[in-house]
Design a protein around this motif. Structure first.
Motif, PDB file in Angstrom:
ATOM      1  N   UNK A 151      17.678 -19.132  21.586  1.00  0.00           N
ATOM      2  CA  UNK A 151      18.551 -17.967  21.731  1.00  0.00           C
ATOM      3  C   UNK A 151      18.760 -17.239  20.403  1.00  0.00           C
ATOM      4  N   UNK A 152      18.569 -17.917  19.284  1.00  0.00           N
ATOM      5  CA  UNK A 152      18.802 -17.307  17.984  1.00  0.00           C
ATOM      6  C   UNK A 152      17.812 -16.183  17.716  1.00  0.00           C
ATOM      7  N   UNK A 153      18.357 -15.092  17.162  1.00  0.00           N
ATOM      8  CA  UNK A 153      17.479 -14.018  16.711  1.00  0.00           C
ATOM      9  C   UNK A 153      16.977 -14.396  15.320  1.00  0.00           C
ATOM     10  N   UNK A 154      15.757 -14.047  15.006  1.00  0.00           N
ATOM     11  CA  UNK A 154      15.251 -14.389  13.670  1.00  0.00           C
ATOM     12  C   UNK A 154      15.981 -13.582  12.594  1.00  0.00           C
ATOM     13  N   UNK A 155      16.149 -14.199  11.439  1.00  0.00           N
ATOM     14  CA  UNK A 155      16.779 -13.529  10.306  1.00  0.00           C
ATOM     15  C   UNK A 155      15.804 -12.477   9.769  1.00  0.00           C
ATOM     16  N   UNK A 156      16.308 -11.282   9.535  1.00  0.00           N
ATOM     17  CA  UNK A 156      15.454 -10.173   9.082  1.00  0.00           C
ATOM     18  C   UNK A 156      15.730  -9.876   7.607  1.00  0.00           C
ATOM     19  N   UNK A 157      14.663  -9.494   6.897  1.00  0.00           N
ATOM     20  CA  UNK A 157      14.806  -9.043   5.516  1.00  0.00           C
ATOM     21  C   UNK A 157      13.764  -7.978   5.226  1.00  0.00           C
ATOM     22  N   UNK A 158      13.977  -7.254   4.135  1.00  0.00           N
ATOM     23  CA  UNK A 158      13.056  -6.179   3.749  1.00  0.00           C
ATOM     24  C   UNK A 158      11.712  -6.778   3.336  1.00  0.00           C
ATOM     25  N   UNK A 159      10.645  -6.111   3.746  1.00  0.00           N
ATOM     26  CA  UNK A 159       9.305  -6.584   3.419  1.00  0.00           C
ATOM     27  C   UNK A 159       9.018  -6.318   1.942  1.00  0.00           C
ATOM     28  N   UNK A 160       8.474  -7.322   1.266  1.00  0.00           N
ATOM     29  CA  UNK A 160       8.152  -7.212  -0.150  1.00  0.00           C
ATOM     30  C   UNK A 160       6.647  -7.195  -0.328  1.00  0.00           C
ATOM     31  N   UNK A 161       6.174  -6.220  -1.080  1.00  0.00           N
ATOM     32  CA  UNK A 161       4.755  -6.097  -1.395  1.00  0.00           C
ATOM     33  C   UNK A 161       4.550  -6.519  -2.845  1.00  0.00           C
ATOM     34  N   UNK A 162       3.617  -7.437  -3.069  1.00  0.00           N
ATOM     35  CA  UNK A 162       3.226  -7.837  -4.414  1.00  0.00           C
ATOM     36  C   UNK A 162       1.930  -7.103  -4.722  1.00  0.00           C
ATOM     37  N   UNK A 163       1.974  -6.260  -5.755  1.00  0.00           N
ATOM     38  CA  UNK A 163       0.875  -5.340  -6.028  1.00  0.00           C
ATOM     39  C   UNK A 163       0.303  -5.560  -7.425  1.00  0.00           C
ATOM     40  N   UNK A 164      -0.946  -5.100  -7.582  1.00  0.00           N
ATOM     41  CA  UNK A 164      -1.611  -5.145  -8.879  1.00  0.00           C
ATOM     42  C   UNK A 164      -2.258  -3.800  -9.135  1.00  0.00           C
ATOM     43  N   UNK A 165      -2.121  -3.338 -10.379  1.00  0.00           N
ATOM     44  CA  UNK A 165      -2.750  -2.091 -10.802  1.00  0.00           C
ATOM     45  C   UNK A 165      -3.585  -2.376 -12.040  1.00  0.00           C
ATOM     46  N   UNK A 166      -4.895  -2.134 -11.935  1.00  0.00           N
ATOM     47  CA  UNK A 166      -5.778  -2.289 -13.089  1.00  0.00           C
ATOM     48  C   UNK A 166      -5.597  -1.071 -13.982  1.00  0.00           C
ATOM     49  N   UNK A 167      -5.350  -1.310 -15.259  1.00  0.00           N
ATOM     50  CA  UNK A 167      -5.096  -0.214 -16.195  1.00  0.00           C
ATOM     51  C   UNK A 167      -6.263   0.762 -16.186  1.00  0.00           C
ATOM     52  N   UNK A 168      -5.956   2.020 -16.012  1.00  0.00           N
ATOM     53  CA  UNK A 168      -6.975   3.055 -15.932  1.00  0.00           C
ATOM     54  C   UNK A 168      -7.661   3.101 -14.580  1.00  0.00           C
ATOM     55  N   UNK A 169      -7.207   2.291 -13.643  1.00  0.00           N
ATOM     56  CA  UNK A 169      -7.835   2.221 -12.322  1.00  0.00           C
ATOM     57  C   UNK A 169      -7.414   3.362 -11.422  1.00  0.00           C
ATOM     58  N   UNK A 170      -7.973   3.330 -10.213  1.00  0.00           N
ATOM     59  CA  UNK A 170      -7.692   4.409  -9.274  1.00  0.00           C
ATOM     60  C   UNK A 170      -7.148   3.847  -7.966  1.00  0.00           C
ATOM     61  N   UNK A 171      -6.104   3.054  -8.051  1.00  0.00           N
ATOM     62  CA  UNK A 171      -5.491   2.530  -6.846  1.00  0.00           C
ATOM     63  C   UNK A 171      -4.741   1.237  -7.089  1.00  0.00           C
ATOM     64  N   UNK A 172      -3.981   0.842  -6.086  1.00  0.00           N
ATOM     65  CA  UNK A 172      -3.229  -0.402  -6.123  1.00  0.00           C
ATOM     66  C   UNK A 172      -3.900  -1.424  -5.226  1.00  0.00           C
ATOM     67  N   UNK A 173      -3.799  -2.682  -5.578  1.00  0.00           N
ATOM     68  CA  UNK A 173      -4.311  -3.771  -4.762  1.00  0.00           C
ATOM     69  C   UNK A 173      -3.127  -4.585  -4.267  1.00  0.00           C
ATOM     70  N   UNK A 174      -3.102  -4.847  -2.967  1.00  0.00           N
ATOM     71  CA  UNK A 174      -2.050  -5.696  -2.410  1.00  0.00           C
ATOM     72  C   UNK A 174      -2.455  -7.139  -2.636  1.00  0.00           C
ATOM     73  N   UNK A 175      -1.641  -7.861  -3.393  1.00  0.00           N
ATOM     74  CA  UNK A 175      -1.926  -9.269  -3.661  1.00  0.00           C
ATOM     75  C   UNK A 175      -1.408 -10.113  -2.513  1.00  0.00           C
ATOM     76  N   UNK A 176      -0.169  -9.814  -2.100  1.00  0.00           N
ATOM     77  CA  UNK A 176       0.483 -10.646  -1.117  1.00  0.00           C
ATOM     78  C   UNK A 176       1.666  -9.873  -0.521  1.00  0.00           C
TER      79      UNK A 176
END
Length: 185
Positions: A151-176
């Motif tokens: 009967x319990x509803x699941x606990x909700x929280x804001x989604x967290x994106x772990x990102x990486x940006x290569x210096x001088x690169x042209x985009x972000x990479x989602x790590x996790x």
């Protein structure tokens, strides 16, 4: 002569009396210089360097009326460059998180450089809510506890994106997108 002296004396007394009147305080004008209102006009007044482990380089952030800018400084080469373009970063963050970002109002970043020091890693919280996956501990189960668990509803929280940006690169990479330890900031 006495009349002239009497005239000067009365004129001096009148000036002295009117000069002692206190002016009417103008609180609205004074409020312009309160610390809260000055903080809106004066953004960064100092630089706090974050030194990298390899070489003689550091990064810092500097806030202006156009938003926060992040710089990478190489002391040996006497050079300073932007870590990333704020407009592009806002575009990439908007595409990934589906939340609107603009170049002037990027989230506060807590960077961590990778081991090669050619990319930065950081996290961003989205407004999207996801169910928290809790570790299931082995407990004594009976018929009432299993009914409560269903009967319990699941606990909700804001989604967290772990990102990486290569210096001088042209985009972000989602790590996790799963919750990690708090080492990334």
């Amino acid at each position: 002569m006495k009349n002239i002296l009497l005239l000067f004396l009365s004129l001096f007394a009148t000036i002295a009396i009117t000069a002692q009147e206190t002016p009417e305080p103008n609180y609205r004008a004074a409020a312009k210089y309160s610390p809260k209102n000055l903080a809106k006009m004066v953004h960064s007044t100092n630089v706090s360097p974050h030194w990298l482990k390899k070489g003689n380089r550091f990064w810092y952030s500097y806030k202006t009326s156009e938003g926060s800018n992040y710089y990478l400084v190489d002391a040996d080469r006497k050079s300073k460059q932007l870590l990333f373009d704020n407009v592009k970063m806002a575009k990439w963050l908007t595409e990934i998180t589906k939340d609107p970002y603009d170049a002037k109002h990027l989230p506060r970043f807590r960077f961590k450089f990778n081991k090669a020091e050619n990319a930065i890693r950081f996290r961003v919280k989205s407004t999207e809510e996801v169910a928290v996956v809790e570790d299931k501990k082995e407990e004594k189960k009976d018929s009432t506890s299993s009914k409560k668990a269903k009967k319990k509803k699941p606990k909700m929280e804001k989604k967290t994106y772990y990102l990486e940006y290569k210096l001088g690169g042209n985009g972000l990479t989602i790590i996790n997108t799963k919750k990690e330890e708090k080492s990334l900031g």
